[in-house]
Scaffold this active site. Structure first.
Site, PDB file in Angstrom:
ATOM      1  N   ARG B 123     -23.979  -1.771 -44.248  1.00 22.14           N
ATOM      2  CA  ARG B 123     -23.133  -0.939 -43.377  1.00 22.14           C
ATOM      3  C   ARG B 123     -23.777  -0.636 -42.021  1.00 22.14           C
ATOM      4  O   ARG B 123     -23.433   0.354 -41.379  1.00 22.14           O
ATOM      5  CB  ARG B 123     -22.745   0.370 -44.064  1.00 22.14           C
ATOM      6  CG  ARG B 123     -21.943   0.147 -45.330  1.00 22.14           C
ATOM      7  CD  ARG B 123     -21.289   1.414 -45.823  1.00 22.14           C
ATOM      8  NE  ARG B 123     -20.555   1.147 -47.051  1.00 22.14           N
ATOM      9  CZ  ARG B 123     -21.082   1.239 -48.267  1.00 22.14           C
ATOM     10  NH1 ARG B 123     -22.333   1.590 -48.412  1.00 22.14           N
ATOM     11  NH2 ARG B 123     -20.330   0.974 -49.317  1.00 22.14           N
ATOM     12  N   LYS B 144     -19.771  -5.666 -28.423  1.00 18.68           N
ATOM     13  CA  LYS B 144     -18.702  -6.369 -29.139  1.00 18.68           C
ATOM     14  C   LYS B 144     -19.310  -7.542 -29.891  1.00 18.68           C
ATOM     15  O   LYS B 144     -19.883  -8.444 -29.274  1.00 18.68           O
ATOM     16  CB  LYS B 144     -17.627  -6.852 -28.159  1.00 18.68           C
ATOM     17  CG  LYS B 144     -16.739  -5.722 -27.665  1.00 18.68           C
ATOM     18  CD  LYS B 144     -15.813  -6.152 -26.557  1.00 18.68           C
ATOM     19  CE  LYS B 144     -14.608  -6.920 -27.061  1.00 18.68           C
ATOM     20  NZ  LYS B 144     -13.582  -7.052 -25.979  1.00 18.68           N
ATOM     21  N   LYS B 228     -20.775  -4.664 -15.785  1.00 19.28           N
ATOM     22  CA  LYS B 228     -20.215  -4.565 -17.123  1.00 19.28           C
ATOM     23  C   LYS B 228     -20.633  -3.252 -17.793  1.00 19.28           C
ATOM     24  O   LYS B 228     -19.814  -2.580 -18.434  1.00 19.28           O
ATOM     25  CB  LYS B 228     -20.635  -5.745 -17.994  1.00 19.28           C
ATOM     26  CG  LYS B 228     -20.061  -5.615 -19.390  1.00 19.28           C
ATOM     27  CD  LYS B 228     -19.834  -6.889 -20.089  1.00 19.28           C
ATOM     28  CE  LYS B 228     -19.132  -6.605 -21.418  1.00 19.28           C
ATOM     29  NZ  LYS B 228     -19.109  -7.761 -22.293  1.00 19.28           N
ATOM     30  N   GLU B 238     -12.996   0.138 -25.940  1.00 20.49           N
ATOM     31  CA  GLU B 238     -11.890  -0.611 -25.381  1.00 20.49           C
ATOM     32  C   GLU B 238     -10.550   0.107 -25.535  1.00 20.49           C
ATOM     33  O   GLU B 238      -9.570  -0.461 -25.997  1.00 20.49           O
ATOM     34  CB  GLU B 238     -11.815  -2.015 -26.021  1.00 20.49           C
ATOM     35  CG  GLU B 238     -11.146  -3.014 -25.114  1.00 20.49           C
ATOM     36  CD  GLU B 238     -11.495  -4.462 -25.475  1.00 20.49           C
ATOM     37  OE1 GLU B 238     -11.980  -4.703 -26.585  1.00 20.49           O
ATOM     38  OE2 GLU B 238     -11.264  -5.326 -24.631  1.00 20.49           O
ATOM     39  N   ARG B 242     -11.727  -0.756 -20.209  1.00 21.00           N
ATOM     40  CA  ARG B 242     -12.550  -1.900 -20.579  1.00 21.00           C
ATOM     41  C   ARG B 242     -11.767  -3.207 -20.609  1.00 21.00           C
ATOM     42  O   ARG B 242     -12.347  -4.292 -20.460  1.00 21.00           O
ATOM     43  CB  ARG B 242     -13.176  -1.628 -21.955  1.00 21.00           C
ATOM     44  CG  ARG B 242     -14.139  -2.697 -22.372  1.00 21.00           C
ATOM     45  CD  ARG B 242     -15.044  -2.203 -23.473  1.00 21.00           C
ATOM     46  NE  ARG B 242     -15.809  -3.306 -24.025  1.00 21.00           N
ATOM     47  CZ  ARG B 242     -16.813  -3.153 -24.862  1.00 21.00           C
ATOM     48  NH1 ARG B 242     -17.160  -1.950 -25.250  1.00 21.00           N
ATOM     49  NH2 ARG B 242     -17.476  -4.178 -25.330  1.00 21.00           N
ATOM     50  N   ASN B 246     -11.309  -8.476 -19.473  1.00 15.79           N
ATOM     51  CA  ASN B 246     -10.634  -9.637 -20.053  1.00 15.79           C
ATOM     52  C   ASN B 246      -9.951 -10.512 -19.017  1.00 15.79           C
ATOM     53  O   ASN B 246      -9.149 -11.372 -19.370  1.00 15.79           O
ATOM     54  CB  ASN B 246      -9.610  -9.184 -21.094  1.00 15.79           C
ATOM     55  CG  ASN B 246     -10.280  -8.644 -22.339  1.00 15.79           C
ATOM     56  OD1 ASN B 246     -11.324  -9.150 -22.749  1.00 15.79           O
ATOM     57  ND2 ASN B 246      -9.710  -7.611 -22.923  1.00 15.79           N
ATOM     58  N   HIS B 249      -9.039 -14.087 -19.796  1.00 17.49           N
ATOM     59  CA  HIS B 249      -9.293 -14.310 -21.219  1.00 17.49           C
ATOM     60  C   HIS B 249      -8.032 -14.576 -22.038  1.00 17.49           C
ATOM     61  O   HIS B 249      -8.120 -15.167 -23.108  1.00 17.49           O
ATOM     62  CB  HIS B 249     -10.067 -13.128 -21.817  1.00 17.49           C
ATOM     63  CG  HIS B 249     -11.542 -13.189 -21.511  1.00 17.49           C
ATOM     64  ND1 HIS B 249     -12.034 -13.188 -20.227  1.00 17.49           N
ATOM     65  CD2 HIS B 249     -12.631 -13.290 -22.328  1.00 17.49           C
ATOM     66  CE1 HIS B 249     -13.372 -13.255 -20.260  1.00 17.49           C
ATOM     67  NE2 HIS B 249     -13.751 -13.310 -21.524  1.00 17.49           N
ATOM     68  N   HIS B 266     -16.781 -21.523 -23.360  1.00 14.91           N
ATOM     69  CA  HIS B 266     -16.041 -20.287 -23.102  1.00 14.91           C
ATOM     70  C   HIS B 266     -15.869 -20.052 -21.590  1.00 14.91           C
ATOM     71  O   HIS B 266     -14.779 -19.725 -21.119  1.00 14.91           O
ATOM     72  CB  HIS B 266     -16.771 -19.108 -23.749  1.00 14.91           C
ATOM     73  CG  HIS B 266     -16.122 -17.785 -23.505  1.00 14.91           C
ATOM     74  ND1 HIS B 266     -14.865 -17.466 -23.992  1.00 14.91           N
ATOM     75  CD2 HIS B 266     -16.538 -16.692 -22.809  1.00 14.91           C
ATOM     76  CE1 HIS B 266     -14.552 -16.236 -23.606  1.00 14.91           C
ATOM     77  NE2 HIS B 266     -15.543 -15.752 -22.884  1.00 14.91           N
TER      78      HIS B 266
END
Lengths: 368, 368
Positions: B123, B144, B228, B238, B242, B246, B249, B266
Site C-alpha cells: 500500500r 503521476k 511543471k 489534477e 493541472r 495535457n 495529449h 510519446h
C-alpha cells in the site's frame, strides 16, 4: 438507523447501518452527490448477485443512474491481479470517467478488490461500499484496499477511503452460519484490543449475535466500526497505532496463505491467530489467564482456536517472513496486555513463535 | 548543480539536476534518510542497465545498501500489468518491507512502472527517480505513475510523489537523436502552456539542445521542471489547472494507442497533437498564426507535426473516447490562446475533431 462518522479530515465519511437500506440506495448516492451523467461500476460476486443485485439495480435505475456490472467468483481467489484486470476492462468498456464511482456490493473480498480498482482506475475515482457480510464491517473502515500476490496476501494495494458505506442488515440474513461466526471474529477483536466491556458484551450476547438478532447485530456493528474508526482516525496510513488492529493477523495470514486462501475463512484464521497471541502474551509473562479468557470468548462465537495438524510449521514460519509485519528482519506481534488492551511487541524470536505454534496445535498452554 | 523544489506540503521533494550525480547516488540517499537495514529495489530496463547500472550499484554497495534488481524490456510494452506483477514478485522475494524504497533508473516507462510498484507495494513505500532521458524530466514531476491497459494508456495508476529525483545529465549523452527530440517536445510544451519567453528560448537554442550542450540542457530541464512543479503545486490531484499540462495529449495518446504503443515515441505523438491543438485554436477563432508559430518551434527540434496516413480516423476517434479526458460524453481539449498561454475548452464537437485530424494529415490549415 445508526450512523458512525469516520473522521479523516477531507476524507471523512459516514457509515449508515440499518434495516431496509439497499432498496433506498439511490437516495443515499444522490445525497452524496454521485453523478447521474457518468456511468458507474457495480462489483459483486456470484453468490451475492442472485440475492441482492436486483434490489440495488432497481433502486439505481429508478433514479436514472447508469451503470455496468462486474460479477466475480465468490471467494479469496478473486483478489488476484487477473480478476482485477478483468474488472478494469469492464470499467473501461463501460466508459467510466473521473466522475464515475465503483460500488462494492458484497463482503471483504469484493470490497478489497473493488476498492483497489477505484483507487487505481484513472489514478483514483470514488468508492462506495455496500457490505453484505459481518466481516466487511471491519474492511469498510480505514480505506485499506488490496489484492493478493501468489506469494503473500494483500501485498498489492492502496489506502483509498470510501465516500460512504451503506450497511443493510437485511443482507446478512442469508449468511451461512460459518460466515456469521467468522465475521464476529473481527467484531470481538475490536473489543479485545480497545474495549473490555464490549469484548465481554460480545460473549454475553453471543447467541443473539449468532442468530442475527437485528438489535444485537446493529449495536455490535456500530460499536465495532466505531472502535476501528477511532484507531484509523488517529493513524490513517498505519504509521504506528493502527497496527494494533492486526491482533491475530500475523499467525492468521500465515494460516490463510499455507491453507491456500480458501480452506479457512479470514475470521477463522485470525481467531486461531488471536488464541496464538494470547499464548504469546502468557509466554512473555503478561497477564495470566488471558488465553483462557480469550478462547472462551472466541468459542462462544463458535470460532476455532486450535491450529490444525496439516498446516506445516516451516511453511507457516516462511509465510510469516513474507508478511508485511515482518520488518527489518524481526517478527512483530500484537500482544494482549489484558482483555481490552494490547501492545505492539517487536523482536519476537522465531524460536518462541515456533513454540507458540506447537502449543496452538495442542489447543493450549502445554509443555511441548 | 541546479536544484528545483517541488512544493507539495509534506510531500515536497527536491529535483537535483547536474553532471556526475549518479556516482554519488548513495550520498543523496543517505541524506534523504533511506534505510541501510531494509533492502531496496532498483527497476531499470535492458537498454539502460548496460550503460548505467554498474555506476549506481557501485555507489550503493560502497555505502552498505542492500538491493534487488528488476531489469525490464525497454519500451512502452513494459508498462503492462504482467510486467508490474513480475516486478512485484522481485520485490517480495527480495524481502522489501515498509522502510524499503523503489529506485527507478531509466526513462518515463521505467519511472511510471516503478512508481506504480512503489505506490502499491504494501500500500505504498518510498519512491526515488533517477531519470536517464530528457522526456523523464516531465514524468519526474507530479507523482503521476501508471501502467497501461490494453484498451487505453495510463488507465491504471496512482498519485505517488518521489522522495527525491536525481537527474544526472551525463546519462543523457547516450540518447539516440530521435529520443532527444521526443524529450524536447515536453520541454517546449512547458513553454507553450505557460512561458512564452521559454518557448522561444527553446527554438533559439534548438541546435544546442539537440547536441546536448550541458549548459543549455541544464537550463532547459530546470525551467521545464520548474514550470511543471508550479502547476502541480497548485493542483496535485489534477482537479482543474493541472489539465493544461495535457496540451497535445488528447490526440497524442490516440496516436500512440492506434500506432500500438511503440511505433511513435510519446514526444513525437504529442508533437503532432500540439500541432493539432494549434489547428483547433485557429478553427475556434483564437489567435491567427498559432499553427505556424507552434510548428516552427516543433520542427526546429526535429519533431513531426503531420499525422501519418496509415492511422485510421475512426480508430483515432474511438481511442479519444476511451481517454481520461473524455468526460461525461464530450471531448475536452487544451487549446492555445497564444504562445505561452492555453485554455481548457469543453464540449468540442466530434465533427470538428474529425476536421482537425483531416487537416493534420495534410500538414496544415487547408479546406478538407
Amino acid at each position: 438507523m445508526r450512523t458512525v462518522h469516520v473522521e479523516l479530515g477531507e476524507r471523512s465519511y459516514p457509515i449508515y447501518i440499518g434495516s431496509g437500506l439497499l432498496p433506498q440506495a439511490a437516495a443515499y448516492l444522490i445525497k452524496h452527490g454521485l453523478s447521474v451523467k457518468s456511468p458507474h461500476l457495480i462489483v459483486t460476486d456470484d453468490k451475492i448477485a442472485p440475492l441482492h443485485l436486483e434490489t440495488l439495480k432497481s433502486s439505481l435505475e429508478g433514479a436514472g443512474f447508469r451503470f455496468v456490472i462486474s460479477i466475480v467468483k465468490s471467494g479469496e481467489s478473486s483478489k488476484s491481479l487477473s480478476v482485477y484486470e478483468e474488472v478494469m476492462t469492464t470499467a473501461i468498456q463501460g466508459g467510466l470517467d473521473r466522475n464515475s464511482s465503483v460500488i462494492a456490493l458484497g463482503g471483504g473480498v469484493v470490497g478489497d478488490l473493488a476498492g483497489f480498482v477505484a483507487a487505481t482506475y484513472m489514478r483514483g475515482i470514488s468508492f462506495i461500499q455496500m457490505p453484505t457480510t459481518i466481516l466487511a464491517h471491519d474492511s469498510s473502515v480505514g480505506g485499506k484496499v488490496a489484492v493478493n500476490h501468489p506469494l503473500a496476501k494483500n501485498m498489492i494495494g492502496a489506502f483509498h477511503q470510501p465516500e460512504l458505506v451503506l450497511y443493510d442488515l437485511d443482507t446478512l440474513k442469508t449468511l451461512p452460519a460459518r460466515e456469521v461466526s467468522a465475521g464476529l471474529a473481527e467484531m470481538v477483536k475490536h473489543g479485545l484490543i480497545k474495549d473490555k466491556e464490549f469484548a465481554y458484551w460480545c460473549k454475553e450476547h453471543a447467541s443473539e449475535l449468532l442468530l442475527l438478532d437485528l438489535d444485537a447485530l446493529g449495536y455490535g456493528l456500530e460499536r465495532g466500526v466505531a472502535i476501528k474508526a477511532e484507531v484509523v482516525s488517529q493513524d490513517e496510513r498505519e504509521g504506528g497505532l493502527r497496527a494494533i488492529l492486526n491482533l491475530g493477523h500475523t499467525i492468521g495470514h500465515a494460516i490463510e496463505a499455507v491453507g491456500g486462501y480458501g480452506e479457512f475463512l479470514h475470521g477463522e484464521a485470525i481467531s486461531i491467530g488471536m488464541a496464538g497471541s494470547a499464548l504469546l502474551a502468557e509466554a512473555l509473562g503478561r497477564g495470566e489467564g488471558i488465553y483462557t479468557e480469550t478462547t472462551a470468548m472466541l468459542t462462544s462465537l463458535k470460532l476455532p482456536v486450535v491450529l490444525p495438524d496439516h498446516l506445516n510449521e516451516d511453511d507457516l514460519m516462511a509465510a510469516m517472513m513474507h508478511d508485511k509485519k515482518f520488518k527489518e528482519g524481526t517478527l512483530v506481534f500484537v500482544v494482549p496486555d489484558s482483555i481490552g488492551s494490547v501492545s505492539i511487541v517487536k523482536d519476537i524470536p522465531q524460536t518462541l513463535v515456533r513454540d507458540i505454534l506447537k502449543q496452538l496445535r495442542k489447543g493450549g498452554k502445554v509443555n511441548v
